[in-house]
Design an enzyme around this catalytic site. Sequence first.
Site, PDB file in Angstrom:
ATOM      1  N   GLY A  14       0.779  -1.235   0.000  1.00  0.00           N
ATOM      2  CA  GLY A  14       0.000   0.000   0.000  1.00  0.00           C
ATOM      3  C   GLY A  14       0.807   1.278   0.000  1.00  0.00           C
ATOM      4  O   GLY A  14       0.290   2.321   0.397  1.00  0.00           O
ATOM      5  N   ASN A  16       1.679   3.046  -2.571  1.00  0.00           N
ATOM      6  CA  ASN A  16       1.005   3.972  -3.493  1.00  0.00           C
ATOM      7  C   ASN A  16      -0.303   4.482  -2.901  1.00  0.00           C
ATOM      8  O   ASN A  16      -0.598   5.682  -2.968  1.00  0.00           O
ATOM      9  CB  ASN A  16       0.728   3.288  -4.840  1.00  0.00           C
ATOM     10  CG  ASN A  16       1.953   3.289  -5.718  1.00  0.00           C
ATOM     11  OD1 ASN A  16       2.287   4.289  -6.329  1.00  0.00           O
ATOM     12  ND2 ASN A  16       2.666   2.178  -5.743  1.00  0.00           N
ATOM     13  N   ARG A  92      -5.956  -7.984  -9.068  1.00  0.00           N
ATOM     14  CA  ARG A  92      -7.088  -8.704  -9.671  1.00  0.00           C
ATOM     15  C   ARG A  92      -7.484  -7.966 -10.927  1.00  0.00           C
ATOM     16  O   ARG A  92      -7.459  -6.731 -10.954  1.00  0.00           O
ATOM     17  CB  ARG A  92      -8.318  -8.680  -8.757  1.00  0.00           C
ATOM     18  CG  ARG A  92      -8.186  -9.400  -7.471  1.00  0.00           C
ATOM     19  CD  ARG A  92      -9.476  -9.254  -6.685  1.00  0.00           C
ATOM     20  NE  ARG A  92     -10.534 -10.050  -7.268  1.00  0.00           N
ATOM     21  CZ  ARG A  92     -10.675 -11.361  -7.083  1.00  0.00           C
ATOM     22  NH1 ARG A  92      -9.829 -11.996  -6.315  1.00  0.00           N
ATOM     23  NH2 ARG A  92     -11.640 -12.024  -7.652  1.00  0.00           N
ATOM     24  N   LEU A  93      -7.892  -8.729 -11.921  1.00  0.00           N
ATOM     25  CA  LEU A  93      -8.396  -8.077 -13.131  1.00  0.00           C
ATOM     26  C   LEU A  93      -9.849  -7.695 -12.902  1.00  0.00           C
ATOM     27  O   LEU A  93     -10.583  -8.388 -12.198  1.00  0.00           O
ATOM     28  CB  LEU A  93      -8.317  -9.040 -14.318  1.00  0.00           C
ATOM     29  CG  LEU A  93      -6.919  -9.409 -14.812  1.00  0.00           C
ATOM     30  CD1 LEU A  93      -7.017 -10.385 -15.990  1.00  0.00           C
ATOM     31  CD2 LEU A  93      -6.149  -8.159 -15.214  1.00  0.00           C
ATOM     32  N   HIS A 116       1.672   1.155 -12.947  1.00  0.00           N
ATOM     33  CA  HIS A 116       2.371  -0.112 -13.171  1.00  0.00           C
ATOM     34  C   HIS A 116       3.875   0.137 -13.340  1.00  0.00           C
ATOM     35  O   HIS A 116       4.279   1.051 -14.052  1.00  0.00           O
ATOM     36  CB  HIS A 116       1.807  -0.801 -14.426  1.00  0.00           C
ATOM     37  CG  HIS A 116       2.433  -2.134 -14.650  1.00  0.00           C
ATOM     38  ND1 HIS A 116       2.050  -3.266 -13.953  1.00  0.00           N
ATOM     39  CD2 HIS A 116       3.463  -2.517 -15.454  1.00  0.00           C
ATOM     40  CE1 HIS A 116       2.798  -4.289 -14.329  1.00  0.00           C
ATOM     41  NE2 HIS A 116       3.659  -3.850 -15.230  1.00  0.00           N
TER      42      HIS A 116
HETATM   43  C1  GAR Z   1       3.492  -1.141  -7.286  1.00  0.00           C
HETATM   44  O1  GAR Z   1       4.808  -1.177  -7.768  1.00  0.00           O
HETATM   45  C2  GAR Z   1       2.501  -1.113  -8.420  1.00  0.00           C
HETATM   46  O2  GAR Z   1       2.929  -0.382  -9.507  1.00  0.00           O
HETATM   47  C3  GAR Z   1       2.396  -2.586  -8.754  1.00  0.00           C
HETATM   48  O3  GAR Z   1       2.343  -3.208  -7.502  1.00  0.00           O
HETATM   49  C4  GAR Z   1       3.142  -2.454  -6.585  1.00  0.00           C
HETATM   50  C5  GAR Z   1       2.348  -2.220  -5.335  1.00  0.00           C
HETATM   51  O4  GAR Z   1       3.141  -1.602  -4.356  1.00  0.00           O
HETATM   52  N1  GAR Z   1       1.257  -2.864  -9.566  1.00  0.00           N
HETATM   53  C6  GAR Z   1       1.243  -3.802 -10.498  1.00  0.00           C
HETATM   54  O5  GAR Z   1       2.178  -4.538 -10.728  1.00  0.00           O
HETATM   55  C7  GAR Z   1      -0.069  -3.894 -11.278  1.00  0.00           C
HETATM   56  N2  GAR Z   1       0.056  -4.822 -12.337  1.00  0.00           N
HETATM   57  P1  GAR Z   1       2.464  -0.848  -3.167  1.00  0.00           P
HETATM   58  O6  GAR Z   1       1.493  -1.851  -2.518  1.00  0.00           O
HETATM   59  O7  GAR Z   1       3.592  -0.508  -2.247  1.00  0.00           O
HETATM   60  O8  GAR Z   1       1.748   0.355  -3.695  1.00  0.00           O
END
Ligand code: GAR
Length: 206
Positions: A14, A16, A92-93, A116
């Site tokens: 989490g 982001n 999840r999609l 991403h």
């Molecule tokens: C982030 O790097 C995000 O871009 C990626 O998961 C991570 C979550 O980190 N998302 C994907 O790969 C989507 N396909 P976080 O939980 O610390 O935000």
Amino acid sequence: MRPVRIALFASGTGSNAMALVAKAQELSKEKIDVAFVLSDKSAAPVLEKAQNAGVRTYLVEKKTDRKTHESEVLKLLREYHIDWIFLAGYMRLLSADFIQQFRHWHAGAEQIVNIHPSLLPAYPGVDSIARAFNDGVKESGVTLHLVDEGMDTGRVLVQEIVSRKEEANLAKWTQQFHEVEHRLYCQFLEKVALGSQDTVYFKETP
Ligand code: GAR
């Protein structure tokens, strides 16, 4: 005018989601309101972090069928009059039906976004940073994109390169990605909060 209401979907750490929560709090509740953080994983650290930051959370775990799961999520989105969904490590999609329903509530506008850690279409899916690292690529990046039913396939809105220094290990490089992600996502959130025309998208007819 009421604030723009957003929902954050996250399955993991989490970072982001919490960067977005902090940005929204800085921008004020009159402009933007994080109505809730939703996770599909009971062990996701994001749930506790969001609660500690005073944000309402919902857990909607995997169901035997996708339709039941998504109708539970749609019910929450409806209840809180959510304008935008920000996916933040939500693994999840979303189905075409789900996306269409949400778009229909917003007069056809596309208001689901994802961040991403790769220069899509390269390295979609999971472990994108590690896969690029192990392949020895010298430049990867971060993509902010609209969400469709595919795996990280929606229309690209912003991309920024993340270069790899010779001496950088995977942990250091990952940190570089997160810094770029948080900055790009917060800039986008600010535009949404201010009602910028740059954030008005409609599905292009084929
Ligand atoms: C982030 O790097 C995000 O871009 C990626 O998961 C991570 C979550 O980190 N998302 C994907 O790969 C989507 N396909 P976080 O939980 O610390 O935000």
